[in-house]
Design an enzyme around this catalytic site. Structure first.
Site, PDB file in Angstrom:
ATOM      1  N   ARG A  18     160.288  23.237  -2.514  1.00 15.02           N
ATOM      2  CA  ARG A  18     160.849  23.536  -1.187  1.00 15.02           C
ATOM      3  C   ARG A  18     159.772  23.364  -0.120  1.00 15.02           C
ATOM      4  O   ARG A  18     158.587  23.301  -0.412  1.00 15.02           O
ATOM      5  CB  ARG A  18     161.406  24.952  -1.144  1.00 15.02           C
ATOM      6  N   GLY A  19     160.195  23.305   1.131  1.00 17.91           N
ATOM      7  CA  GLY A  19     159.278  23.314   2.265  1.00 17.91           C
ATOM      8  C   GLY A  19     158.212  22.238   2.232  1.00 17.91           C
ATOM      9  O   GLY A  19     158.461  21.082   1.879  1.00 17.91           O
ATOM     10  N   ILE A  20     157.007  22.628   2.610  1.00 14.30           N
ATOM     11  CA  ILE A  20     155.892  21.686   2.652  1.00 14.30           C
ATOM     12  C   ILE A  20     155.625  21.109   1.272  1.00 14.30           C
ATOM     13  O   ILE A  20     155.374  19.914   1.124  1.00 14.30           O
ATOM     14  CB  ILE A  20     154.629  22.380   3.204  1.00 14.30           C
ATOM     15  N   ALA A  93     151.609  26.760  -3.444  1.00 13.36           N
ATOM     16  CA  ALA A  93     152.431  27.967  -3.589  1.00 13.36           C
ATOM     17  C   ALA A  93     151.856  29.116  -2.768  1.00 13.36           C
ATOM     18  O   ALA A  93     150.652  29.371  -2.785  1.00 13.36           O
ATOM     19  CB  ALA A  93     152.515  28.362  -5.062  1.00 13.36           C
ATOM     20  N   GLY A  94     152.719  29.794  -2.039  1.00  8.81           N
ATOM     21  CA  GLY A  94     152.252  30.906  -1.216  1.00  8.81           C
ATOM     22  C   GLY A  94     153.385  31.770  -0.702  1.00  8.81           C
ATOM     23  O   GLY A  94     154.557  31.388  -0.759  1.00  8.81           O
ATOM     24  N   SER A 145     146.337  27.634   6.353  1.00  7.71           N
ATOM     25  CA  SER A 145     147.265  27.936   7.445  1.00  7.71           C
ATOM     26  C   SER A 145     146.477  28.134   8.727  1.00  7.71           C
ATOM     27  O   SER A 145     145.301  28.545   8.702  1.00  7.71           O
ATOM     28  CB  SER A 145     148.048  29.214   7.137  1.00  7.71           C
ATOM     29  N   TYR A 158     147.977  37.940   4.889  1.00 11.58           N
ATOM     30  CA  TYR A 158     148.175  36.488   4.814  1.00 11.58           C
ATOM     31  C   TYR A 158     147.003  35.742   5.442  1.00 11.58           C
ATOM     32  O   TYR A 158     146.450  34.804   4.851  1.00 11.58           O
ATOM     33  CB  TYR A 158     149.480  36.127   5.526  1.00 11.58           C
ATOM     34  N   PRO A 188     148.202  23.433   8.075  1.00 10.36           N
ATOM     35  CA  PRO A 188     149.388  23.206   8.897  1.00 10.36           C
ATOM     36  C   PRO A 188     149.466  24.215  10.045  1.00 10.36           C
ATOM     37  O   PRO A 188     149.041  25.369   9.907  1.00 10.36           O
ATOM     38  CB  PRO A 188     150.548  23.420   7.916  1.00 10.36           C
ATOM     39  N   GLY A 189     150.018  23.751  11.158  1.00  8.30           N
ATOM     40  CA  GLY A 189     150.338  24.665  12.237  1.00  8.30           C
ATOM     41  C   GLY A 189     151.738  25.213  12.042  1.00  8.30           C
ATOM     42  O   GLY A 189     152.127  25.564  10.931  1.00  8.30           O
TER      43      GLY A 189
END
Length: 254
Positions: A18-20, A93-94, A145, A158, A188-189
């Site tokens: 999923r996602g990034i 993963a995060g 991040s 985080y 990533p922003g």
């Protein structure tokens, strides 16, 4: 030779369903890599593989919980057996963290954020090092991040864990350089993914981020993270290690 060609090089992407993570898995596959999606939800990982290429012999789903060393070890064994070796690994993963003030965060919630984000990255890279050394070269990429650089109120767990990932990668880059293994991060922003759904639904906050902080005046798509990772994984990035590539639309200068 195409500098960006990954020609059947096997790469594991944790959290790649999923996602990034999914965008990275799909992008690496498009550039020729054999991609192994490693995540806890195996059914979702299989659907992600089918979405990348239903008939491809270059994509595999393996069940993996990055907080469990045994689970990671088994996943990497399955990946190597299937691919016949391993060239790269993306620790993606995060989790977002507790989402409350530091004086309200309990120890269990704090550890949960570190266990997945920081320790999960360590577990993943630890499992990757041996097969990459056996390969004679390789690439490790972690997903950090913007919160690691700028901080993020109500997400101290985080932000701290993501900053720790960058420290881990810098030290590991020096440690693994003699083995021709490059180690880098991408940062990533604001990216339009499920993880940020609640922020997008808060129209005032969403528009404020775009208008006041991001010079490009928009959020990124997950697919806009792919180019940097393909570069770091490919021959084009052969002399690039120990670094963090910011992909934030200019947020850090806004």
């Amino acid at each position: 030779m195409n500098l960006f060609d990954l020609d059947n090089r096997a790469v594991i992407v944790t959290g790649g369903n999923r996602g990034i993570g999914f965008a990275l898995a799909k992008g690496l596959h498009q550039y020729g890599a054999k991609v192994i999606i490693a995540a806890r939800d195996h059914a979702r990982s299989q659907r992600a593989c089918d979405a990348i290429s239903p008939d491809s012999d270059r994509v595999l789903a393996v069940k993996c919980d990055v907080t469990c060393t045994k689970s990671v070890s088994v996943a990497f064994e399955q990946a190597q057996e299937w691919a016949g070796g391993l060239y790269g690994c993306i620790a993606n993963a995060g989790v977002r963290g507790a989402g409350c003030a530091l004086d309200e965060v309990n120890a269990t919630a704090w550890r949960a954020a570190f266990n997945t984000n920081l320790e999960g990255t360590m577990n993943t890279f630890q499992a990757a090092i041996k097969p990459l050394k056996a390969q004679g070269e390789g690439r490790l990429v972690a997903v950090s991040s913007l919160a690691a650089l700028h901080g993020n109120a109500l997400f101290t767990d985080y932000s701290s864990a993501k900053a720790g990932i960058e420290g881990l990668c810098r030290a590991l880059a020096i440690e693994l350089a003699p083995h021709k293994i490059n180690v880098n991060c991408i940062m990533p922003g604001w990216v339009d993914t499920e993880m940020n759904t609640d922020i997008k639904q808060d129209r005032r906050q969403f528009e404020s981020i775009k208008r006041l902080r991001v010079p490009l005046k928009r959020w990124a798509s997950a697919e806009e993270m792919v180019g940097a990772v393909v570069y770091l994984m490919s021959g084009a990035g052969s002399y690039h290690t120990g670094d963090t590539l910011r992909i934030d639309g200019g947020y850090h200068i806004g």
